[in-house]
Design an enzyme around this catalytic site. Structure first.
Site, mmCIF file in Angstrom:
data_model
loop_
_atom_site.group_PDB
_atom_site.id
_atom_site.type_symbol
_atom_site.label_atom_id
_atom_site.label_comp_id
_atom_site.label_asym_id
_atom_site.label_seq_id
_atom_site.Cartn_x
_atom_site.Cartn_y
_atom_site.Cartn_z
ATOM 1 N N HIS A 124 5.354 13.183 -1.146
ATOM 2 C CA HIS A 124 5.365 12.678 -2.523
ATOM 3 C C HIS A 124 4.017 13.047 -3.150
ATOM 4 C CE1 HIS A 124 5.074 9.545 -5.664
ATOM 5 N NE2 HIS A 124 6.379 9.422 -5.581
ATOM 6 N N ASP A 201 2.339 7.529 5.269
ATOM 7 C CA ASP A 201 2.878 6.996 4.016
ATOM 8 C C ASP A 201 4.259 6.417 4.331
ATOM 9 O OD1 ASP A 201 4.101 6.532 1.617
ATOM 10 O OD2 ASP A 201 3.831 8.564 0.829
ATOM 11 N N GLN A 204 8.786 4.919 1.879
ATOM 12 C CA GLN A 204 10.250 5.009 1.987
ATOM 13 C C GLN A 204 10.758 4.570 3.358
ATOM 14 O OE1 GLN A 204 12.287 5.549 -0.439
ATOM 15 N NE2 GLN A 204 10.877 6.295 -1.996
ATOM 16 N N LYS A 227 9.549 -1.190 -3.530
ATOM 17 C CA LYS A 227 10.651 -0.452 -2.900
ATOM 18 C C LYS A 227 11.277 -1.268 -1.768
ATOM 19 C CE LYS A 227 8.334 3.873 -3.925
ATOM 20 N NZ LYS A 227 9.134 4.612 -4.896
ATOM 21 N N CYS A 365 8.958 13.352 -7.893
ATOM 22 C CA CYS A 365 7.523 13.402 -7.553
ATOM 23 C C CYS A 365 7.295 14.146 -6.246
ATOM 24 C CB CYS A 365 6.906 12.009 -7.467
ATOM 25 S SG CYS A 365 6.862 11.155 -9.032
HETATM 26 N N1 PMP Z 1 5.142 7.829 -1.224
HETATM 27 C C1 PMP Z 1 6.467 7.936 -1.242
HETATM 28 C C2 PMP Z 1 7.172 8.597 -0.097
HETATM 29 C C3 PMP Z 1 7.183 7.428 -2.323
HETATM 30 O O1 PMP Z 1 8.506 7.535 -2.344
HETATM 31 C C4 PMP Z 1 6.487 6.806 -3.375
HETATM 32 C C5 PMP Z 1 7.215 6.238 -4.579
HETATM 33 N N2 PMP Z 1 8.253 7.045 -5.063
HETATM 34 C C6 PMP Z 1 5.098 6.718 -3.291
HETATM 35 C C7 PMP Z 1 4.456 7.233 -2.202
HETATM 36 C C8 PMP Z 1 4.277 6.080 -4.366
HETATM 37 O O2 PMP Z 1 4.572 4.745 -4.469
HETATM 38 P P1 PMP Z 1 4.023 3.880 -5.692
HETATM 39 O O3 PMP Z 1 4.403 4.637 -6.935
HETATM 40 O O4 PMP Z 1 4.746 2.596 -5.569
HETATM 41 O O5 PMP Z 1 2.548 3.750 -5.512
#
Ligand code: PMP
Length: 407
Positions: A124, A201, A204, A227, A365
């Site tokens: 991401h 990270d 997910q 999430k 993203c």
């Molecule tokens: N890492 C991953 C794998 C994500 O899916 C996301 C959110 N789509 C993020 C990081 C970023 O999360 P946040 O926008 O809640 O900080």
């Protein structure tokens, strides 16, 4: 799919019980943000009705209750991740903030021109851009673990990518664009064998599977509350205590200090050293309630149910002519990215919405993943444990309707 009282679970999520454009809402955008059960909504509501005050400073009753609620949530996160100590859990706004904190506070001070940071193709943007920024600030180089056509990481060259210049390996446990579950434990083992710190990270991963940071043996683990059925604006950074102790604070302000004078400021102990300013107390309370809720259902049960749902959806979509699933890894979690021939994903999303089916269309993203496949976007259905077989049928029907409209 039967060992799960889905009707009872859905009653916990009042938002699901509504019509969109004359159709029952089918919410399949969980990878972007999940819905909240009444247990979480009530916890936040109760906090504001009964306990609200600032934390850590007050001797009065409400401040003590707010502090207990906030610190209680920290302990729940410690248990949820199986961290050793509450000191290893830092409240942040979300995964993004946690990664930036580690990039700036842990990695940047040790980086020199020519050093390397290793991430993967599947990341991401939140796990790409903060590293590009420290590279720009220091002259370090970003290295990328490649991916394959199935949407898995190609780990055949990992040993060569982990060099004596690598200052951190930062990888996602589950890809938000494709759903691939990466073998982060084995990857971490390889990095640690060379003394290279690892950040995972887990944005997910935590909504879908049991995570144990001691078993993973990672140095840092990050996730976002929203999430995993908790409010937005709250998340956590797990870090091994010894590393967090050695790191300088990231932001300065109230609460992160023991004493301040114009000559000298002494920083607070962990975890407060990294929590400058008044935190998102209600968010933390909501996150604690979300953990309680998931644990009351059972995370293994959630994982098994969602796995069955994903298999079912994968089989049904694979059987439709003109539909291509993007990302066909063997191990996936709760994400189904797809393309409908001759229909732009944004049109897919719009037509689905007319039928009450909420999905995401775009690059998620994760533009490098799109670039790998030579596409601009996908349509993405992503599941949570409150989704049903009937909703998979609604997804399939929405695809047929879209194809008919464009025929
Ligand atoms: N890492 C991953 C794998 C994500 O899916 C996301 C959110 N789509 C993020 C990081 C970023 O999360 P946040 O926008 O809640 O900080």
């Amino acid at each position: 799919l039967n060992d799960f009282d889905i009707a009872a679970i859905r009653r916990d999520f009042p938002i699901l019980n509504q019509q969109i454009n004359g159709h029952p809402l089918v919410y399949l955008d969980n990878a972007a943000s999940s819905q909240k059960p009444v247990q979480v909504i009530d916890a936040v509501d109760q906090y504001y009705r009964l306990d609200n005050a600032n934390v850590h400073r007050g001797v009065h009753r409400l401040s003590q209750r707010a502090t207990d609620a906030y610190e209680g949530a920290r302990s729940k996160i410690r248990g949820f991740l199986n961290a050793k100590s509450d000191k290893e859990i830092i409240f942040v706004r979300g995964a993004t903030e946690a990664i930036n904190l580690v990039a700036q506070s842990f990695v940047r001070p040790q980086l020199q021109a020519g050093d390397e940071i290793l991430i993967s193709y599947l990341e991401h943007h939140a796990n790409i851009v903060p590293w590009q920024m420290v590279c720009e600030q220091t002259g370090a180089t970003l290295k990328i673990i490649p991916m394959t056509e199935s949407g898995e990481l190609n780990l055949s060259g990992l040993d060569e990518l982990l060099t004596d210049k690598t200052k951190i390996m930062a990888v996602g446990q589950v890809s938000n664009a494709l759903g691939t579950v990466n073998p982060v434990k084995q990857m971490t083992e390889k990095a640690k064998a060379k003394g290279i710190p690892v950040l995972i990270d887990g944005a997910q991963a935590v909504p879908h599977m049991q995570v144990d940071v001691q078993e993973l043996d990672c140095d840092f683990y990050v996730f976002s509350g929203h999430k995993m059925f908790a409010p937005t604006g709250i998340g956590a950074l797990y870090g091994k205590q010894a590393l967090l102790e050695a790191m300088p604070p990231w932001q300065g302000g109230g609460d992160m200090i023991l004493s301040v004078s114009f000559d000298h400021t002494e920083y607070n102990a962990l975890p407060y050293k990294f929590e400058a300013g008044t935190p998102h107390i209600a968010g933390a309370v909501g996150l604690g309630a979300a953990i309680d809720y998931m644990q009351s259902i059972g995370i293994e049960k959630i994982a098994a149910y969602e796995h069955a749902l994903l298999e079912l959806a994968t089989d049904k979509l694979s059987a439709i002519d003109g539909v291509r699933i993007v990302g066909t890894a063997e191990h996936k979690a709760s994400v189904l990215s797809f393309l409908i021939e001759d229909v732009h994903p944004h049109d897919v999303g719009t037509i689905f919405d007319q039928q009450g089916v909420a999905i995401r269309a775009g690059h998620h993203c994760a533009q490098p993943v799109m670039q790998y496949y030579g596409i601009a976007a996908t349509a993405r259905a992503s599941f949570a444990f409150y989704n049903t077989e009937q909703e998979i049928d609604a997804l399939v029907k929405a695809i047929h309707t879209t194809q008919e409209l464009f025929a």
